[in-house]
Design an enzyme around this catalytic site. Structure first.
Site, PDB file in Angstrom:
ATOM      1  N   CYS A 128       0.814  -1.207   0.000  1.00 31.87           N
ATOM      2  CA  CYS A 128       0.000   0.000   0.000  1.00 31.87           C
ATOM      3  C   CYS A 128       0.856   1.270   0.000  1.00 31.87           C
ATOM      4  O   CYS A 128       1.359   1.644  -1.039  1.00 31.87           O
ATOM      5  CB  CYS A 128      -1.014  -0.033   1.139  1.00 31.87           C
ATOM      6  SG  CYS A 128      -2.433   1.010   0.751  1.00 31.87           S
ATOM      7  N   HIS A 166      -3.700  -5.093  -0.009  1.00 39.43           N
ATOM      8  CA  HIS A 166      -3.163  -5.698   1.217  1.00 39.43           C
ATOM      9  C   HIS A 166      -3.352  -7.219   1.169  1.00 39.43           C
ATOM     10  O   HIS A 166      -4.391  -7.733   1.590  1.00 39.43           O
ATOM     11  CB  HIS A 166      -3.919  -5.172   2.434  1.00 39.43           C
ATOM     12  CG  HIS A 166      -3.745  -3.715   2.697  1.00 39.43           C
ATOM     13  ND1 HIS A 166      -2.921  -3.228   3.677  1.00 39.43           N
ATOM     14  CD2 HIS A 166      -4.297  -2.629   2.101  1.00 39.43           C
ATOM     15  CE1 HIS A 166      -2.987  -1.903   3.689  1.00 39.43           C
ATOM     16  NE2 HIS A 166      -3.812  -1.511   2.740  1.00 39.43           N
ATOM     17  N   GLU A 208      -2.070  -9.348   3.028  1.00 39.44           N
ATOM     18  CA  GLU A 208      -2.049  -9.957   4.373  1.00 39.44           C
ATOM     19  C   GLU A 208      -3.440 -10.306   4.890  1.00 39.44           C
ATOM     20  O   GLU A 208      -3.590 -11.238   5.696  1.00 39.44           O
ATOM     21  CB  GLU A 208      -1.334  -9.045   5.379  1.00 39.44           C
ATOM     22  CG  GLU A 208      -1.999  -7.711   5.685  1.00 39.44           C
ATOM     23  CD  GLU A 208      -1.642  -6.608   4.699  1.00 39.44           C
ATOM     24  OE1 GLU A 208      -1.077  -6.913   3.640  1.00 39.44           O
ATOM     25  OE2 GLU A 208      -1.936  -5.435   4.991  1.00 39.44           O
TER      26      GLU A 208
HETATM   27  N1  GLN Z   1      -1.805   6.820   2.656  1.00 41.98           N
HETATM   28  C1  GLN Z   1      -1.951   6.079   1.438  1.00 41.98           C
HETATM   29  C2  GLN Z   1      -3.311   6.298   0.788  1.00 41.98           C
HETATM   30  O1  GLN Z   1      -4.217   6.737   1.433  1.00 41.98           O
HETATM   31  C3  GLN Z   1      -1.722   4.603   1.682  1.00 41.98           C
HETATM   32  C4  GLN Z   1      -2.744   4.001   2.550  1.00 41.98           C
HETATM   33  C5  GLN Z   1      -2.300   2.690   3.146  1.00 41.98           C
HETATM   34  O2  GLN Z   1      -1.112   2.406   3.225  1.00 41.98           O
HETATM   35  N2  GLN Z   1      -3.247   1.879   3.591  1.00 41.98           N
HETATM   36  O3  GLN Z   1      -3.479   6.019  -0.380  1.00 41.98           O
END
Ligand code: GLN
Length: 542
Positions: free
Chosen positions: A382, A508, A510
């Site tokens: 992410c 994600h 995970e």
């Molecule tokens: N801050 C980034 C976004 O909002 C990544 C978010 C995250 O890592 N879950 O896109």
């Protein structure tokens, strides 16, 4: 008729109620019964999405985009379930509904009260899940500890449930800490006794007490707990500290808890089958190799901030018979002392997790650059994915001050930018791009080798994305986007073909990793770390 199991906690929180709840589910599943689980969180937030991980631990994301308590992650991992947003009930959610109904006029003429209106809404939610899920047993864990003011309406609701569905269809399990005093090495059951008294004052007599203790409780402690808890000794169990959390269902079942629950709920007595679970636990506890992973993040001080990631790394480790040792490193440390980045050469892999806001991002970028330039296996998730794009833009594409507009709104090269549909959104609650979305995986890539599929479904939680204006430049310089959204406009996976293993995803992985079925990107990362350590020229994926 669905059977209802309610789990409460005493003495203090974080004693592993979530693990005991998951373990009860496992014991029933091992006997062929179908279960589902609800987590009640008595805080006033409508969901966990607006809380800092330092307050609450990680926010767990469900398939349907619920931003939930991390215990849902434990239920999903232990029980291989895909839960929904509604499996997490909060005070905020319940009151929001009741107030909306009141405004609509549903209670016209009446005075709206905690009992019965709020408690009715709680019971309605629990019942509706029981009805929909088609299960033999519905487990409900009440967060916090007995005696908390905000937990009272929930305890009152579960007290009433027994009156409504009957003694034989309900089971109250109380989990409480039994501390061992440092000096005398004595097991102290008094705090547990007090929490049972508190529960009874509310009108709930537990049927089972689980003592959480560092060691197996002594006969004497057990006798006292049974006596003062007013339950037979056979209804007292001990969740003592074990090497791995995944052993807990096994140790509780050995003490007779599974059989006791079945008898009490009128289920047939069956021999439990833990074949696959035990195979996983054995692989986890008897590794042949070890890899050291540096997790460079901004919530490094609280392991619970990264719990699903830790577990996904361990699931991957078990599949490679490899112990995964994770060191949590505050990214800001590298900013304060750039030389420290060199210490990353002592690791077999570098991992950059999710995150929000500017703090620590320059430190993370330094770690990513170090991984890329020194051919150290790398996985970014992410924010880790977005930062990898920024690092590549800055140091390979020569876009010097490339950044995300989340970090620097005035950057000359906004390679990561707010998603178009996010513009104009003011509310922060549940407004990110959330939950499962389809991803098309490009054949002939590392991603395709790992996922073995041209179409995958993964969970998301973000507001920002790769800016398409820079796509050509990034790709021309060698960055491969091997996974994209179905319309091809959203970058989902990146990899570097000339690197030993450099892989990152906007989603994600995970959240979908399970014991015995590790998530492909985490598996790929750990296997690459191991193969590199073993001196192989490239990672060998099956
Ligand atoms: N801050 C980034 C976004 O909002 C990544 C978010 C995250 O890592 N879950 O896109």
């Amino acid at each position: 008729m669905v059977k209802y199991v309610f789990v409460t906690g005493g003495v203090l929180s974080s004693v592993g109620k979530g693990i005991v709840t998951s373990s009860i589910g496992k014991m029933l599943q091992a006997r062929g019964y179908k279960v589902t689980v609800i987590k009640i969180d008595p805080y006033v937030n409508v969901d966990a999405g607006t809380m800092n991980p330092y307050m609450h631990g990680e926010v767990y994301v469900t398939d349907d985009g619920g931003e939930t308590d991390l215990d849902l992650g434990w239920y999903e991992r232990f029980l291989d379930l895909n839960l929904k947003r509604e499996n997490n009930i909060t005070t905020g959610m319940v009151y929001k509904d009741v107030i909306e109904k009141e405004r609509r006029g549903d209670f016209l003429g009446r005075c709206v009260q905690i009992v019965p209106h709020v408690t009715d809404e709680i019971k309605r939610r629990i019942r509706s899940i029981a009805k929909k899920s088609n299960v033999d047993a519905l487990l409900t864990e009440v967060g916090g500890t007995v005696g908390d003011i905000e937990g009272l309406p929930f305890l009152e609701a579960i007290r009433q449930m027994r009156l409504e569905v009957g003694y034989g269809n309900t089971l109250y399990v109380h989990v409480a800490l039994v501390p061992i005093l440092d000096v005398t090495k004595e097991m102290k059951t008094k705090p547990l006794q007090h929490s049972v008294n508190e529960l009874r004052r509310i009108g709930i007599q537990p049927d089972i007490i689980v003592a959480r203790c560092n060691k197996m409780i002594t006969k004497e402690a057990l006798r006292k707990i049974a006596l003062f808890g007013t339950i037979p000794k056979e209804a007292v169990f001990c969740s003592y500290t074990v090497e791995s959390i995944y052993q807990v269902p096994l140790i509780l079942d050995k003490q007779g808890m599974g059989d006791f629950i079945c008898r009490r709920l009128g289920f047939q007595q069956r021999k439990p089958n833990y074949r696959e679970w035990e195979a996983f636990v054995n692989a986890l506890l008897n590794p042949e190799h070890e890899v050291k992973i540096a997790l460079v993040g901004k919530y490094a001080g609280l392991v619970d901030s990264y719990v699903s990631m830790n577990e996904a790394l361990r699931h991957a480790g078990a599949a490679c018979r490899t112990k995964v040792s994770i060191q949590y490193i505050e990214a800001e440390r590298f900013e304060q002392n750039p030389k420290e980045v060199e210490s990353l050469k002592n690791f077999d892999g570098i991992f950059v997790p999710y995150g929000f806001g500017p703090r620590g991002t320059e430190g993370k970028l330094m770690a990513i650059r170090f991984a890329r330039e020194n051919d150290i296996p790398f996985l970014g998730i992410c924010y880790g994915f977005q930062l990898s794009v920024i690092e590549f833009a800055r140091h390979v594409c020569n876009l010097k001050e490339a950044n995300s507009t989340e970090i620097n709104p005035d950057t000359p090269y906004p390679v990561i930018d707010l998603m178009p549909e996010q513009r104009g959104i003011e509310y922060k609650g549940a407004t990110m791009r959330l939950g499962v979305h389809k991803i098309i995986v490009k054949p002939g890539t590392i991603a395709y080798t790992l996922y073995k599929n041209g179409e995958i479904y993964e969970r998301h939680r973000h507001r920002f994305e790769v800016n398409l204006d820079y796509l050509e430049k990034l790709e021309k310089n060698g960055l491969v986007f091997s996974g994209k959204s179905a319309d091809g406009r959203r970058m989902e996976i990146l990899e570097l073909p000339n690197h030993f293993f450099f892989f990152a995803s906007q989603f994600h992985g995970e959240f979908k990793s399970r014991p015995g079925r590790p998530d492909p990107e985490y598996y790929g990362f750990i296997k690459a770390c191991l193969d590199k350590k073993l001196g192989k020229l490239k990672p060998e994926f099956p």
